[in-house]
Design an enzyme around this catalytic site. Sequence first.
Site, PDB file in Angstrom:
ATOM      1  CB  CYS A  33      -9.921  13.626 -86.706  1.00  0.00           C
ATOM      2  SG  CYS A  33     -11.644  13.194 -86.916  1.00  0.00           S
ATOM      3  CB  CYS A  36     -11.713  12.424 -83.798  1.00  0.00           C
ATOM      4  SG  CYS A  36     -11.591  11.450 -85.314  1.00  0.00           S
TER       5      CYS A  36
END
Length: 125
Positions: A33, A36
């Site tokens: 991600c 993230c």
Amino acid sequence: MSAMATIELTKENFNETVTGSAMVLVDFWASWCGPCRMFAPVYERVAARHDDIVFGKVNTETEQELAAAFRISSIPTLMVIREGVVVFSQAGAIPEQALEALIADARKLDMDEVRRKIAEQSAKA
């Protein structure tokens, strides 16, 4: 204590960590991600400034059961748990200043009032 300001949360240590700490921030993330990965250094920097708060990270790839238990549908998702009660949960990376403001707000919460409101909501349901 290691230089690592955050701890890895798993289904084995999650409940113990949350019940044993006054305030826990949880970052639900995954290695694939992009947002993230961008949020991770912000989370680490803020964690380093608040040694009275537990900053945990849940890898949603390896801890799918935990992610499912909290109905995590998008990542990153940040959750604030105070005295065992989830007082904030939001998907998306947030800027450092916003994270600091969120912590300040969470510290100010009257937890007796929060529990009373939860009890009222439960009674209505």
